[in-house]
Design a protein around this motif. Structure first.
Motif, PDB file in Angstrom:
ATOM      1  N   VAL A   1      -8.143  -6.187   3.989  1.00 48.15           N
ATOM      2  CA  VAL A   1      -7.089  -6.405   4.985  1.00 48.15           C
ATOM      3  C   VAL A   1      -5.870  -7.029   4.326  1.00 48.15           C
TER       4      VAL A   1
ATOM      5  N   CYS B   1       5.880  -9.706  10.832  1.00 45.07           N
ATOM      6  CA  CYS B   1       5.605  -8.448  10.123  1.00 45.07           C
ATOM      7  C   CYS B   1       4.168  -8.367   9.618  1.00 45.07           C
ATOM      8  N   SER B   2       3.556  -9.480   9.272  1.00 41.89           N
ATOM      9  CA  SER B   2       2.174  -9.422   8.800  1.00 41.89           C
ATOM     10  C   SER B   2       1.219  -9.041   9.926  1.00 41.89           C
TER      11      SER B   2
ATOM     12  N   ALA C   1       1.769  -5.329  10.667  1.00 45.98           N
ATOM     13  CA  ALA C   1       1.113  -4.538   9.620  1.00 45.98           C
ATOM     14  C   ALA C   1      -0.392  -4.479   9.873  1.00 45.98           C
ATOM     15  N   PHE C   2      -0.982  -5.595  10.236  1.00 46.18           N
ATOM     16  CA  PHE C   2      -2.415  -5.616  10.548  1.00 46.18           C
ATOM     17  C   PHE C   2      -2.715  -4.658  11.695  1.00 46.18           C
TER      18      PHE C   2
ATOM     19  N   GLN D   1     -10.069  -3.569  11.265  1.00 46.74           N
ATOM     20  CA  GLN D   1      -9.521  -4.595  12.160  1.00 46.74           C
ATOM     21  C   GLN D   1     -10.662  -5.324  12.872  1.00 46.74           C
TER      22      GLN D   1
ATOM     23  N   LEU E   1      -3.541 -15.321   8.678  1.00 52.21           N
ATOM     24  CA  LEU E   1      -3.444 -14.062   9.415  1.00 52.21           C
ATOM     25  C   LEU E   1      -4.358 -14.085  10.636  1.00 52.21           C
TER      26      LEU E   1
ATOM     27  N   GLU F   1      -1.336  -0.769  10.471  1.00 49.50           N
ATOM     28  CA  GLU F   1      -1.656  -0.122   9.207  1.00 49.50           C
ATOM     29  C   GLU F   1      -3.095  -0.306   8.735  1.00 49.50           C
ATOM     30  N   VAL F   2      -3.794  -1.263   9.282  1.00 44.56           N
ATOM     31  CA  VAL F   2      -5.204  -1.472   8.944  1.00 44.56           C
ATOM     32  C   VAL F   2      -6.027  -0.598   9.888  1.00 44.56           C
TER      33      VAL F   2
ATOM     34  N   THR G   1      -3.677  -4.724   2.323  1.00 50.98           N
ATOM     35  CA  THR G   1      -2.852  -3.853   3.171  1.00 50.98           C
ATOM     36  C   THR G   1      -1.696  -4.617   3.789  1.00 50.98           C
ATOM     37  N   VAL G   2      -1.952  -5.834   4.217  1.00 49.71           N
ATOM     38  CA  VAL G   2      -0.950  -6.632   4.928  1.00 49.71           C
ATOM     39  C   VAL G   2       0.041  -7.294   3.974  1.00 49.71           C
ATOM     40  N   SER G   3      -0.441  -7.855   2.887  1.00 51.42           N
ATOM     41  CA  SER G   3       0.404  -8.653   2.000  1.00 51.42           C
ATOM     42  C   SER G   3       1.112  -7.860   0.916  1.00 51.42           C
TER      43      SER G   3
END
Length: 87
Positions: free
Chosen positions: A8, A40-41, A44-45, A54, A25, A48-49, A11-13
């Motif tokens: 995770v 934004c983090s 993104a989670f 998730q 997070l 995009e995850v 993908t996020v960072s």
């Protein structure tokens, strides 16, 4: 850091250069203020995850599923499309 959290966080960072820990997070995805500030983090989670990852992250980090759903709904409204956790 467990493998779920590591996946995770990569993908996020990594793509955004967002300095956030898995614990931070986890707090943010359950805090409605994250949607209000368009964090934004968190986006993104949520966007995009993969949904499976998730759910694994939420379980691993002991985050309230109801709280995350509320945050996801707010982000869905802001984004203009349905995010997987916005059920």
């Amino acid at each position: 850091m467990a493998s779920v959290a590591a996946k995770v966080m990569s993908t996020v960072s990594a793509p955004y250069g967002v300095p956030v820990t898995a614990e931070q997070l986890a707090e943010k995805i359950a805090d409605i203020k994250s949607a209000e500030s368009c964090d934004c983090s968190v986006f993104a989670f949520l966007s995009e995850v993969s949904p499976k990852l998730q759910h694994s992250f939420i379980d691993e980090m002991n985050v309230s599923k109801d709280a995350v759903t509320s945050v996801a709904r707010k982000f869905s409204d802001l984004a203009g499309y349905k995010l997987p956790l916005a059920i």
